[in-house]
Each structure stands twice: as structure tokens, then as C-alpha cells.
Design an enzyme around this catalytic site. Structure first.
Site, short mmCIF file in Angstrom:
data_model
loop_
_atom_site.label_atom_id
_atom_site.label_comp_id
_atom_site.label_asym_id
_atom_site.label_seq_id
_atom_site.Cartn_x
_atom_site.Cartn_y
_atom_site.Cartn_z
N LYS A 187 0.85 -1.22 0.00
CA LYS A 187 0.00 0.00 0.00
C LYS A 187 0.87 1.25 0.00
CE LYS A 187 -1.90 1.49 4.07
NZ LYS A 187 -1.51 2.89 4.36
N ASN A 188 1.82 1.28 0.93
CA ASN A 188 2.58 2.52 1.11
C ASN A 188 3.64 2.76 0.04
OD1 ASN A 188 0.98 3.27 3.19
ND2 ASN A 188 2.37 2.61 4.82
N ARG B 158 -4.52 10.33 4.04
CA ARG B 158 -3.35 11.13 4.37
C ARG B 158 -2.42 11.23 3.15
NH1 ARG B 158 -0.09 14.19 7.99
NH2 ARG B 158 2.07 13.59 7.73
N CYS C 169 -6.02 8.00 8.90
CA CYS C 169 -6.21 7.35 10.21
C CYS C 169 -6.08 8.36 11.35
CB CYS C 169 -5.15 6.29 10.44
SG CYS C 169 -5.48 4.74 9.62
N ARG D 40 -2.52 15.20 12.03
CA ARG D 40 -1.12 14.81 11.79
C ARG D 40 -0.43 15.96 11.06
NH1 ARG D 40 -2.09 9.00 9.36
NH2 ARG D 40 0.13 8.85 8.98
N PRO D 41 0.73 16.42 11.57
CA PRO D 41 1.34 17.64 11.03
C PRO D 41 1.94 17.47 9.64
CG PRO D 41 2.72 16.66 12.75
CD PRO D 41 1.48 15.84 12.69
N ILE D 42 2.07 18.59 8.91
CA ILE D 42 2.74 18.57 7.59
C ILE D 42 3.82 19.66 7.54
CG2 ILE D 42 0.82 17.52 6.30
CD1 ILE D 42 0.19 20.37 5.24
N ASP D 43 4.30 20.06 8.74
CA ASP D 43 5.27 21.17 8.78
C ASP D 43 6.57 20.85 8.04
OD1 ASP D 43 5.33 19.29 10.89
OD2 ASP D 43 6.72 20.50 12.05
N ASP E 250 3.34 0.15 12.42
CA ASP E 250 2.18 -0.46 11.74
C ASP E 250 2.00 -1.94 12.12
OD1 ASP E 250 1.82 1.98 10.55
OD2 ASP E 250 2.75 1.42 8.65
N ILE F 153 5.70 6.38 18.16
CA ILE F 153 5.45 7.26 17.01
C ILE F 153 4.07 7.94 17.05
CG2 ILE F 153 5.39 7.36 14.44
CD1 ILE F 153 7.66 5.25 14.55
N ARG G 260 -9.32 -0.33 3.64
CA ARG G 260 -8.39 0.70 3.16
C ARG G 260 -7.03 0.10 2.83
NH1 ARG G 260 -6.95 4.45 7.29
NH2 ARG G 260 -5.42 4.86 5.70
#
Ligand code: EPU
Length: 420
Positions: free
Chosen positions: A22-23, A92, A116, A123-126, A306, A328, A399
Site C-alpha cells: 500500500k505505502n 493522508r 487514520c 497529523r502535522p505537515i510542517d 504499523d 510514534i 483501506r
């Protein structure tokens, strides 16, 4: 809403093949934007997150044709550069389209991505925003939408405050079509990152060091597109291995790369779970009693977050006490409350740590899947438990796991999909 109804306890048997990762797939679909040529993706898993990702690229104007696990994408005539909130809210990985759109069109609009609920708040995207800014991007935020524009993207040095998988992949893709040299430091090292880099390099990108903490990218004007085989899903591999161990079954897990789950297999050796492995299979053998083990989730090649939820279920069957330390995500242990309802003896110390006292008998209950990995962990618990377990909200499981009910039924699980 669809549900899974599982009757246990069950022993699994036979063979199960692992699907494409998936990832890895969620990155190669947006990577197709970097080239105007047609990419053919093989071994694409048939899961909800991939369907959302393909919907998104079609929305942007790409041509997509999918037949079984093969998918062709051509992005030559992309006309849009916005990521609609209705898709971004669901995955995400919609964030993975930002870098390629920015690299090819110099402009992109998007809302904060969903997915999720496994970390406090959103969940940050900085890291993404900081990295793009270092390459010359201007960011504006208005009415909940980010607008990123860049007249010219230039190479930069960027140090990740924490290794981030999607952050590393995004900046690597964007730097591929930027001017000059980009050096990324403290990068994540997951196999999916290496696979993406190998594909881009085959198509003309100049990337060195993917799979190590420092990645160096020399920007090029264009890249080609060709065939890409998605690597086997290492999380699915580890999940099936844990499922077989927890149900004390003999199961052959095929079409996998055992090396990608070395952290789990080394624990199996320490706690006495018997298995054989070859270059592309793992055979789990029935082990009546095994030891407890303390784990701490870590970036690759450490123990993957995971696999934490399935491993926690496994520890309910171990001979003694284990500490599970989730470093995490701070909401990934909340599902243990449902294991307690099934009869597990678990104490939550704080949002990041639980103590599991094994072995305990589990009993079927009505459950709701809060996220993908907790959802599959509940399936494992249901296979171990006595009686009937009903799992609601299985969109969360669909998913990331292809036809899980059918594949497990073929291995002897008593599982059926029902609708309300
Ligand atoms: N982080 C930041 N700022 C950022 C990005 C990340 O602070 O801009 C933090 C996160 O909050 C987290 C840490 O960095 O504490 C690591 O997160 P990372 O960015 O690596 O996670 P991700 O890239 O969003 C990917 C996988 C996850 C997997 C993690 C960790 C994809 C699409 N998702 O997420 O997969 O758990 O890496 O290995 O690749 C799943 O498949 O169930 C899943 C959640």
C-alpha cells in the site's frame, strides 16, 4: 455499513500470498505526474486507499485504466492543480500529490490531509511546508486551504527534525525536477522510499543514498515513465506471520520479502516461535507456548508502528508480561480497550505504553475498527477468541488489506462479510 463476523477459535492452514505494498503504491501513483509518458504499475493492491488515490489523479485530468492488479496512468493532459477536500479528508497520502504538482506546474492548492486518527490532533505537515519553502515555494493559507506557488524550484539542504516517510518521499520527488542539488538529511529509510527512488532513477532521475539517512538529488529537466512492479507489502507479511503465531497455526506466507520484516522475525526467534524462511516465503509453524517480549516502535529497520497493534494481540497469548511502547503515534494504543473487553489483561500506563499480561483467554465481542492496523489486530483477536466477534466500520480495514475476508476464508478462517 458492512461488518465482519468471525467465529473462533480457528487455526489457519495452507498458503497466503502477500499483495503489493500500500505505502509503496500510494507514492508511485502521484510520482506519475513527474513524467508525461504512460506508466504501467504492476502488482497494485485492490484496496480502498488506492481507489481514492486513483480517483484523485483522474480528477486532476489523468487517464487511468485498471485491469486486475495492472494499472496504466498517463498524466500528459492534467488540467487541475487542486486536491479536493472530499478526497483529501479520506487519505493522508493525498499529501503525496503536492510535491509532484508543484514540481511540474509550480502551483498547488490543498486542504490539510485526513486519514487514520492515530496521532493527537491533526497529523502535522510542517516538514513538507518547510522543505518546499527551502526550495523556493511561497505558502499562503486561506479558508482552510494551502496555496503553494513557486516560480522556480531550486536545490536546498533540508534536515528532518524527525525521520518522516512521506516527507522524505515528497521532497525527493520534488527535488527530482528542481534546479541544482538537494541534500536531505535525517531521512526515513523505509524500503518503500528505496523502491520509489529506484524507479525514478531508472526513468532518468539522479538520486543517491535512498535507504540511508542522507539522500542527494541532482535535479533534471524531465524524466521518463515505464513499468513498475510494486514491492510486496511488508506490513501485510508481518501481520500474517503474527496471525499464524497467535492462532498457533501452520501457514506459508508467499510472495514476500522476509528481509523487510527482520525486526519481527528476530523477535520470533527470541520468544521461541518456530518458522522457516526462504528468499520469498515464510513458513510459520505451530508453537504452543512462547515467551513475552518488550517492544518499542521505531523507524525502519526498527520495529514498525504499523505492526504494533497485531503484536499487542500476540502478547495476550505469551507466557508472561510484556511492555508495548508506541513511540510514534499517541492514539495507536487506544484500541487495547477493546482487547480488554474481549478478556485481555492490559494496563495502560500512559498514551504511549501498555503492559500486557499473558496468556489470557479471549472471548468474542461486538467491536468497531478505529483505524486500519487496529482493525486487522481485532481480526487476529477474533480468530483467537472463543465465540462470535462482530467488527464494525470495516472500511478502515478495506483501506489497506485486499479482500481480507475471502483470503482468510481460503486459509480456514470462519469469517463472513455482512451488511446492516
Ligand atoms: N511528522 C511531523 N511533521 C511532518 C510529518 C511527520 O512532525 O510534517 C511526525 C509525525 O507526526 C510522526 C513522525 O513524524 O510523529 C513520523 O511520521 P511519518 O511522517 O513518517 O509518517 P507518514 O509518512 O505520515 C508513513 C506511513 C504510515 C506509517 C508511518 C511510519 C504512508 C502513506 N504512511 O506515514 O502508515 O505508520 O509512515 O512508518 O506511507 C499505515 O499504513 O497504517 C500508516 C499509518
Amino acid at each position: 455499513m458492512a461488518k465482519l463476523v468471525i467465529n473462533g477459535p480457528t487455526k489457519l492452514s495452507g498458503e497466503i500470498s502477500v499483495c503489493g505494498s500500500k505505502n509503496a503504491a500510494l507514492k508511485i501513483i502521484p510520482a506519475s505526474i513527474l513524467s508525461k509518458e504512460t506508466i504501467t504499475i504492476n502488482n497494485l493492491p485492490d484496496i480502498e486507499d488506492i481507489s481514492r488515490s486513483l480517483e484523485l489523479i483522474e480528477y486532476l485530468g489523468a487517464k487511468v485504466s485498471r485491469s486486475g492488479s495492472v494499472c496504466k496512468i498517463n498524466t500528459e493532459n492534467i488540467t487541475k492543480v487542486d486536491i479536493p477536500p472530499n478526497i483529501a479528508n479520506k487519505i493522508r497520502a493525498s499529501i503525496m500529490f503536492v510535491g509532484p504538482l508543484l514540481a511540474r506546474f509550480g502551483e498547488v492548492y490543498f486542504p490539510h490531509p485526513g486519514g487514520c486518527v492515530i496521532g493527537a490532533g491533526i497529523r502535522p505537515i510542517d516538514f513538507f511546508i518547510e522543505g518546499f519553502a527551502k526550495m523556493g515555494t511561497v505558502t499562503e493559507i486561506k479558508d482552510g486551504m494551502y496555496r503553494l506557488t513557486a516560480k522556480k524550484l531550486s536545490g536546498c539542504e533540508y534536515f528532518f527534525a524527525k525521520p518522516s516517510v512521506t516527507g522524505t518521499e515528497s521532497l525527493m520527488m520534488t527535488a527530482t525536477l528542481s534546479f541544482g542539488i538537494t541534500t536531505l538529511k535525517n531521512c526515513a529509510m523505509e524500503p518503500e522510499i528505496k523502491a520509489l527512488a529506484e524507479y525514478l532513477v531508472q526513468q532518468g532521475a539522479k538520486i543517491e543514498g535512498a535507504g540511508t539517512p542522507t539522500i542527494c538529488i541532482r535535479g533534471v529537466d524531465t524524466i521518463h515513465a515505464d513499468n513498475f512492479d510494486i514491492i510486496p507489502d511488508r506490513i501485510e507479511t508481518g501481520t500474517f506471520a503474527i496471525m499464524a503465531a497467535a492462532t498457533k497455526s501452520q501457514l506459508i506466507i508467499k510472495k514476500c520479502i522476509p528481509e523487510h520484516i527482520e525486526s519481527l522475525l528476530s523477535i520470533f526467534q527470541r520468544i521461541g516461535i518456530d518458522f522457516d524462511q526462504g528468499s520469498d516465503f515464510i513458513k510459520i509453524k505451530p508453537t504452543k507456548k512462547f515467551l513475552p517480549y518488550n517492544i518499542m516502535t521505531h523507524e525502519y529497520p526498527g520495529f514498525p508502528t504499523d505492526l504494533q497493534s497485531p503484536f499487542t494481540v500476540l502478547m495476550t497469548q505469551a507466557e508472561g508480561t510484556s511492555l508495548i511502547h508506541e513511540t510514534i503515534y499517541d492514539r495507536r494504543l487506544l484500541f487495547t480497550d477493546m482487547l480488554t473487553q474481549m478478556g485481555a489483561d492490559i494496563t495502560m500506563c500512559d498514551p504511549h505504553r501498555v503492559v500486557v499480561y499473558g496468556p489470557t483467554k479471549l472471548y468474542g465481542r461486538k467491536l468497531t475498527s478505529p483505524d486500519l492496523r487496529a482493525g486487522i489486530a481485532m481480526i487476529i483477536a477474533a480468530l483467537v477468541a472463543k465465540g462470535e466477534t462482530e467488527i464494525d466500520n470495516i472500511y478502515q480495514i478495506d483501506r489497506g488489506y485486499e479482500s481480507i475476508d475471502k483470503r482468510l476464508s481460503l486459509c480456514g478462517a470462519k469469517v463472513r462479510r455482512t451488511k446492516d
